[in-house]
Design a protein around this motif. Structure first.
Motif, PDB file in Angstrom:
ATOM      1  N   ILE A 109      47.537 -15.147  48.622  1.00  0.00           N
ATOM      2  CA  ILE A 109      46.518 -16.146  48.932  1.00  0.00           C
ATOM      3  C   ILE A 109      45.723 -15.656  50.132  1.00  0.00           C
ATOM      4  O   ILE A 109      46.291 -15.145  51.107  1.00  0.00           O
ATOM      5  CB  ILE A 109      47.164 -17.530  49.189  1.00  0.00           C
ATOM      6  CG1 ILE A 109      46.094 -18.600  49.381  1.00  0.00           C
ATOM      7  CG2 ILE A 109      48.116 -17.504  50.354  1.00  0.00           C
ATOM      8  CD1 ILE A 109      46.661 -20.014  49.387  1.00  0.00           C
ATOM      9  N   SER A 141      42.565 -16.578  52.898  1.00  0.00           N
ATOM     10  CA  SER A 141      41.775 -17.655  53.489  1.00  0.00           C
ATOM     11  C   SER A 141      40.314 -17.235  53.626  1.00  0.00           C
ATOM     12  O   SER A 141      39.978 -16.051  53.477  1.00  0.00           O
ATOM     13  CB  SER A 141      42.339 -18.011  54.866  1.00  0.00           C
ATOM     14  OG  SER A 141      41.954 -17.034  55.822  1.00  0.00           O
ATOM     15  N   PHE A 146      39.855 -17.990  48.906  1.00  0.00           N
ATOM     16  CA  PHE A 146      39.005 -19.130  49.231  1.00  0.00           C
ATOM     17  C   PHE A 146      37.835 -18.684  50.109  1.00  0.00           C
ATOM     18  O   PHE A 146      37.914 -17.675  50.813  1.00  0.00           O
ATOM     19  CB  PHE A 146      39.820 -20.211  49.942  1.00  0.00           C
ATOM     20  CG  PHE A 146      40.906 -20.792  49.079  1.00  0.00           C
ATOM     21  CD1 PHE A 146      40.677 -21.927  48.321  1.00  0.00           C
ATOM     22  CD2 PHE A 146      42.156 -20.182  49.009  1.00  0.00           C
ATOM     23  CE1 PHE A 146      41.674 -22.452  47.513  1.00  0.00           C
ATOM     24  CE2 PHE A 146      43.162 -20.700  48.200  1.00  0.00           C
ATOM     25  CZ  PHE A 146      42.923 -21.836  47.452  1.00  0.00           C
ATOM     26  N   TYR A 149      37.571 -21.775  44.215  1.00  0.00           N
ATOM     27  CA  TYR A 149      38.252 -20.570  44.687  1.00  0.00           C
ATOM     28  C   TYR A 149      38.061 -19.444  43.677  1.00  0.00           C
ATOM     29  O   TYR A 149      37.617 -19.661  42.543  1.00  0.00           O
ATOM     30  CB  TYR A 149      39.742 -20.840  44.899  1.00  0.00           C
ATOM     31  CG  TYR A 149      40.497 -21.220  43.635  1.00  0.00           C
ATOM     32  CD1 TYR A 149      41.255 -20.282  42.946  1.00  0.00           C
ATOM     33  CD2 TYR A 149      40.451 -22.519  43.132  1.00  0.00           C
ATOM     34  CE1 TYR A 149      41.940 -20.624  41.793  1.00  0.00           C
ATOM     35  CE2 TYR A 149      41.126 -22.878  41.987  1.00  0.00           C
ATOM     36  CZ  TYR A 149      41.876 -21.924  41.317  1.00  0.00           C
ATOM     37  OH  TYR A 149      42.547 -22.268  40.168  1.00  0.00           O
ATOM     38  N   PHE A 205      39.866 -28.499  50.048  1.00  0.00           N
ATOM     39  CA  PHE A 205      39.102 -27.259  50.165  1.00  0.00           C
ATOM     40  C   PHE A 205      38.465 -27.083  51.545  1.00  0.00           C
ATOM     41  O   PHE A 205      37.681 -26.157  51.739  1.00  0.00           O
ATOM     42  CB  PHE A 205      38.022 -27.207  49.083  1.00  0.00           C
ATOM     43  CG  PHE A 205      38.577 -26.978  47.703  1.00  0.00           C
ATOM     44  CD1 PHE A 205      39.153 -25.767  47.366  1.00  0.00           C
ATOM     45  CD2 PHE A 205      38.546 -27.982  46.750  1.00  0.00           C
ATOM     46  CE1 PHE A 205      39.678 -25.548  46.100  1.00  0.00           C
ATOM     47  CE2 PHE A 205      39.064 -27.782  45.479  1.00  0.00           C
ATOM     48  CZ  PHE A 205      39.636 -26.559  45.154  1.00  0.00           C
ATOM     49  N   SER A 244      37.917 -25.671  54.971  1.00  0.00           N
ATOM     50  CA  SER A 244      38.297 -24.338  55.450  1.00  0.00           C
ATOM     51  C   SER A 244      39.363 -24.393  56.534  1.00  0.00           C
ATOM     52  O   SER A 244      40.253 -23.532  56.590  1.00  0.00           O
ATOM     53  CB  SER A 244      37.062 -23.598  55.972  1.00  0.00           C
ATOM     54  OG  SER A 244      36.138 -23.372  54.934  1.00  0.00           O
ATOM     55  N   ILE A 289      42.739 -24.892  54.883  1.00  0.00           N
ATOM     56  CA  ILE A 289      43.188 -23.688  54.182  1.00  0.00           C
ATOM     57  C   ILE A 289      43.631 -22.618  55.173  1.00  0.00           C
ATOM     58  O   ILE A 289      44.655 -21.946  54.971  1.00  0.00           O
ATOM     59  CB  ILE A 289      42.073 -23.161  53.261  1.00  0.00           C
ATOM     60  CG1 ILE A 289      41.816 -24.168  52.135  1.00  0.00           C
ATOM     61  CG2 ILE A 289      42.457 -21.799  52.678  1.00  0.00           C
ATOM     62  CD1 ILE A 289      40.630 -23.837  51.269  1.00  0.00           C
ATOM     63  N   GLU A 290      42.877 -22.447  56.277  1.00  0.00           N
ATOM     64  CA  GLU A 290      43.264 -21.453  57.287  1.00  0.00           C
ATOM     65  C   GLU A 290      44.653 -21.759  57.843  1.00  0.00           C
ATOM     66  O   GLU A 290      45.493 -20.859  57.992  1.00  0.00           O
ATOM     67  CB  GLU A 290      42.241 -21.428  58.427  1.00  0.00           C
ATOM     68  CG  GLU A 290      40.865 -20.910  58.051  1.00  0.00           C
ATOM     69  CD  GLU A 290      40.831 -19.407  57.816  1.00  0.00           C
ATOM     70  OE1 GLU A 290      41.851 -18.724  58.073  1.00  0.00           O
ATOM     71  OE2 GLU A 290      39.787 -18.912  57.358  1.00  0.00           O
ATOM     72  N   MET A 317      47.045 -23.537  56.416  1.00  0.00           N
ATOM     73  CA  MET A 317      48.063 -23.384  55.384  1.00  0.00           C
ATOM     74  C   MET A 317      48.407 -21.915  55.155  1.00  0.00           C
ATOM     75  O   MET A 317      49.579 -21.551  55.000  1.00  0.00           O
ATOM     76  CB  MET A 317      47.591 -24.023  54.082  1.00  0.00           C
ATOM     77  CG  MET A 317      47.611 -25.540  54.088  1.00  0.00           C
ATOM     78  SD  MET A 317      49.283 -26.223  54.304  1.00  0.00           S
ATOM     79  CE  MET A 317      50.059 -25.683  52.788  1.00  0.00           C
ATOM     80  N   VAL A 318      47.396 -21.047  55.137  1.00  0.00           N
ATOM     81  CA  VAL A 318      47.655 -19.624  54.914  1.00  0.00           C
ATOM     82  C   VAL A 318      48.430 -19.040  56.092  1.00  0.00           C
ATOM     83  O   VAL A 318      49.384 -18.268  55.911  1.00  0.00           O
ATOM     84  CB  VAL A 318      46.339 -18.860  54.680  1.00  0.00           C
ATOM     85  CG1 VAL A 318      46.591 -17.353  54.615  1.00  0.00           C
ATOM     86  CG2 VAL A 318      45.674 -19.332  53.390  1.00  0.00           C
TER      87      VAL A 318
END
Length: 407
Positions: free
Chosen positions: A75, A77, A202, A209, A342, A344, A347-348, A350-351
């Motif tokens: 995954i 980011s 992403f 994505y 979604f 950002s 997501i950052e 989470m990654v």
């Protein structure tokens, strides 16, 4: 509808959902005709089925259906951070052409008739196309070849629209009721390239994505986003830049491009009808697609199953009730919270956490497998906070101690 042997059902569309519905009905004696002009065709999608789908449809584990078992995910980011983690439950990836052929063969073996013809119109006795309460039998006009005069099939007691998001059956049954939550997808089939992991990438301000799903003899690489936001040209640029960095030029020269519209479940489950008197929509035609992942194969097959069970019971209205009970609430919640998913910044984080914490990696693995629902995701992450914090603190302390010893 009573489950009598003489009951006749027309299924427009021979994809996984239509074929599964036809199979279930034919097995108990319904006279089923599947209208599908193509014997072997691809479709613009990754082709992944999570473990919940394999458990629900165990016949998919079959030597006659070539597939790839994926046990790792990469995954990425929007800023380029990466996390690579194991999938505790494998993701099964199939060529859509192989899956369609396999499902149609099962349906015809069970007794369904496969009409290799494209439907051009359908009509219900006593009404205009679309039917109405108390109307009579359906007749279907279909043509085997372009330019050829259409033949009439029927009569049918029930009509199933399973011809996808761009099919004409839904528009005829629900004139003027266009779906509001539609995504665009573009991508490539890259021949001769098949890795052992899936990739999810992403981008900033993208409600979607990029994915790479390896199949037995090629990879399906695509990108999806809300229709028109951004324009398709921008999505193509994202896709082309990624592929140039990832694959050799020789492989890309043979790549086949695709594009498709992808429906999505509405935030209000009451906003879209999936059935009426004497007819029903299933799969993509009904908008039964995860609005976040855009996963559709499992939901198409499940909706075909649920409709067949309602028809066999002689109570077609049970179909909508069963769908609402199984999936509608979860998918509608996802549609209502897509902007947060979604975002950002989310997501950052989470990654980053996934790369540092096996517990967070397990959460993402469960999401991909379908074991973790969206509605309880936040609660699970909050419950993990002390554990993840302790893990990260331990890593920091260990790293600091090593630096102290080496100084």
């Amino acid at each position: 509808m009573q489950p009598e042997r003489e009951r006749a059902v027309a299924v427009i569309g021979g994809g996984p959902g239509g074929a599964q519905c036809a199979l279930r009905l034919a097995e108990v004696g319904f006279r089923v005709t599947v209208f599908e002009p193509r014997a072997h065709f691809e479709k613009a999608c990754g082709g992944g089925i999570p473990i919940r789908g394999m458990h629900h449809f165990p016949f998919l584990v079959d030597a006659r259906l070539p597939g790839k078992e994926i046990r790792e995910c990469l995954i990425v980011s929007p800023s380029g951070r990466e996390a690579r983690f194991p999938l505790m439950d494998p993701l099964y990836v199939f060529s859509r052409a192989d899956l369609h052929s396999f499902m149609l063969a099962r349906a015809t073996t069970a007794g369904a008739v496969w009409a290799r013809a494209r439907v051009v119109s359908f009509q219900r006795a006593g009404t205009e196309s679309g039917g109405g309460p108390g109307a009579g039998a359906w007749s279907v006009r279909a043509s085997s070849h372009p330019g050829e005069d259409a033949s009439t099939f029927g009569p049918f007691d029930f009509l199933v629209a399973a011809d996808g998001a761009s099919g004409s059956a839904r528009r005829r049954l629900l004139p003027g009721e266009e779906p509001k939550s539609v995504s665009q997808g573009i991508g490539y089939y890259v021949p001769g390239v098949s890795e052992e992991f899936i990739t999810l990438k992403f981008y900033q301000r993208l409600h979607g994505y990029l994915w790479v799903f390896p199949r037995p003899d090629h990879s399906s690489a695509g990108i999806c986003a809300s229709l028109g936001d951004p324009p398709a040209a921008a999505l193509k640029n994202f896709m082309d830049e990624f592929l140039k960095e990832r694959y050799p030029a020789a492989a890309l020269e043979r790549a086949q491009r695709y594009a498709a519209l992808i429906p999505g479940a509405p935030s209000d489950p009451r906003a879209r009808r999936a059935q009426g008197d004497g007819w029903a929509l299933i799969g993509d035609a009904a908008g039964f697609v995860d609005p976040l992942t855009r996963e559709g194969i499992y939901y198409a097959m499940l909706s075909g199953d649920l409709l067949a069970e309602a028809l066999i019971a002689g109570k077609p209205d049970l179909y909508s009730e069963a769908w609402a009970r199984h999936c509608a609430r979860e998918l509608s919640w996802a549609a209502a919270h897509g902007d947060r998913f979604f975002d950002s910044r989310f997501i950052e984080r989470m990654v980053s956490l996934c790369a540092a914490s096996p517990a967070i990696a397990r959460v993402l693995s469960d999401l991909i497998a379908g074991r973790q629902d969206y509605r309880s995701l936040k609660r699970r992450l909050l419950l993990l906070t002390p554990r993840v914090g302790a893990h990260l603190l331990g890593r920091f302390a260990g790293s600091s101690l090593r630096r102290f010893r080496d100084s």
